[in-house]
Design a protein around this motif. Sequence first.
Motif, mmCIF file in Angstrom:
data_model
loop_
_atom_site.group_PDB
_atom_site.id
_atom_site.type_symbol
_atom_site.label_atom_id
_atom_site.label_comp_id
_atom_site.label_asym_id
_atom_site.label_seq_id
_atom_site.Cartn_x
_atom_site.Cartn_y
_atom_site.Cartn_z
ATOM 1 N N ARG A 23 -15.497 8.524 -2.791
ATOM 2 C CA ARG A 23 -15.575 9.450 -1.655
ATOM 3 C C ARG A 23 -14.228 10.027 -1.274
ATOM 4 O O ARG A 23 -14.137 11.076 -0.671
ATOM 5 N N HIS A 38 -26.856 17.082 -10.331
ATOM 6 C CA HIS A 38 -26.384 15.698 -10.431
ATOM 7 C C HIS A 38 -25.696 15.390 -11.745
ATOM 8 O O HIS A 38 -24.809 14.551 -11.801
ATOM 9 N N ARG A 44 -22.311 16.678 -10.994
ATOM 10 C CA ARG A 44 -21.683 16.066 -9.823
ATOM 11 C C ARG A 44 -21.387 14.583 -10.053
ATOM 12 O O ARG A 44 -20.356 14.068 -9.630
ATOM 13 N N ASN A 45 -22.329 13.885 -10.705
ATOM 14 C CA ASN A 45 -22.196 12.428 -10.837
ATOM 15 C C ASN A 45 -22.247 11.920 -12.268
ATOM 16 O O ASN A 45 -21.969 10.751 -12.510
ATOM 17 N N ASN A 89 -16.407 11.549 -13.736
ATOM 18 C CA ASN A 89 -17.443 10.716 -13.133
ATOM 19 C C ASN A 89 -17.481 9.321 -13.753
ATOM 20 O O ASN A 89 -17.661 8.328 -13.057
ATOM 21 N N THR A 129 -24.881 8.882 -5.901
ATOM 22 C CA THR A 129 -23.644 9.322 -6.539
ATOM 23 C C THR A 129 -23.024 8.211 -7.384
ATOM 24 O O THR A 129 -22.724 8.406 -8.558
#
Length: 339
Positions: free
Chosen positions: A101, A192, A195-196, A203, A236
């Motif tokens: 984060r 996703h 993003r992840n 990632n 995530t």
Amino acid sequence: MWTFILSILIVGSYGSCYWNDMCSYTLFGTKTAYDTIRGDIRDTQPLRNCEPISVWMMTRHGTRHPEEKEIHQMRQVIRVKKQILNAHMEGRGELCAQPYRYCRKRYEDILIGPKIPKEINEYINTEDFKRVQSSVQNRTGLLEPLTPKQILSLYDVCRYYRSYTVLLQDPWCAIFTNQDLKHLEFVEDIRHYYRNGHGQPMNAKLGGSSLKDLYNKFVRAKKGVKSFSVFFSHDTLLGMMYAALGLYKDDPEITGNKRAEDRKWRTSYLTPYAANFIAILNKCKNPTGSTYKVQFFVNEKELEVCEGGPCNWIQFVDKFKNFTHSNLDFCQNVSNKQF
Ligand SMILES: *[C@@H]1O[C@H](CO)[C@@H](O)[C@H](O)[C@H]1NC(C)=O
Ligand SMILES: *[C@@H]1O[C@H](CO)[C@@H](O)[C@H](O)[C@H]1NC(C)=O
């Protein structure tokens, strides 16, 4: 007024009626209800002559909707958040930052980077997505088609509600056919994936730092310090852990160019609400002493991380030892100092 609109949505769709359609599509990406896809760990036979000596688990929060009174009280109380964060910055308190984060580089390169909008935009311009637009227009009888953005928001309305229980239906879902829902599910998977997941190498690095803890705990368990660790996080981090382990990797990779129907990276199965990843270290008796076996489960279904079933100790070390080198120093390596 709302009752009126809802009634129209309920009875208005001709052909098949959503409310009677018992097979309506239930895979809603990360808003999928756990019961839709879960296994049951109790169905797995215990390993013979083995006993579990340590468990490591990462789980995503489940769905829950607070009551109105609670919401009000919570709004009041969460004002202390700022103070808690300040305390953390000043080195007080015992909380630790969540390893991804606070990764500036991730924020810059991925969250506000160009890749995700580019791929999603590409998919929105495919014939598939245009058919969704046309289908929604036909079902709703609107004179103008809804924009892709409006369609994606209505999809959210439908699936948020739908995810509370597998049995609950939502009238807003009636504006979509099952085929439409499959296309909308793919939009989520594109997002996703970049993003992840495997879509960006960073990632895997972020996921590796959690797996480092798993590895260290199991090494200690083998030396006699048993443990039971449960972490709660978001989809995530689970996605990042799968990326680190090289799981669910698609070839060719996921792009907005075309929906990959048989894709492995499918958030409905990987990260529904309450998604979980469990590793169990077993100590097994054999005639020459003891051996160790590590089992893995995703959403309570056994996952073959090593070929041929549970990993033996050498296979486990082979796969996990490298995570001990994980660190998040690269996160500070950003171009925009104003962050
Ligand atoms: C919507 O209706 C039009 C006109 O009847 C038709 O040509 C079109 O194929 C329909 N779209 C879909 C996706 O069914
Ligand atoms: C081991 O970890 C390092 C640093 O995280 C990484 O660069 C390297 O690719 C990893 N090697 C393997 C075999 O996964």
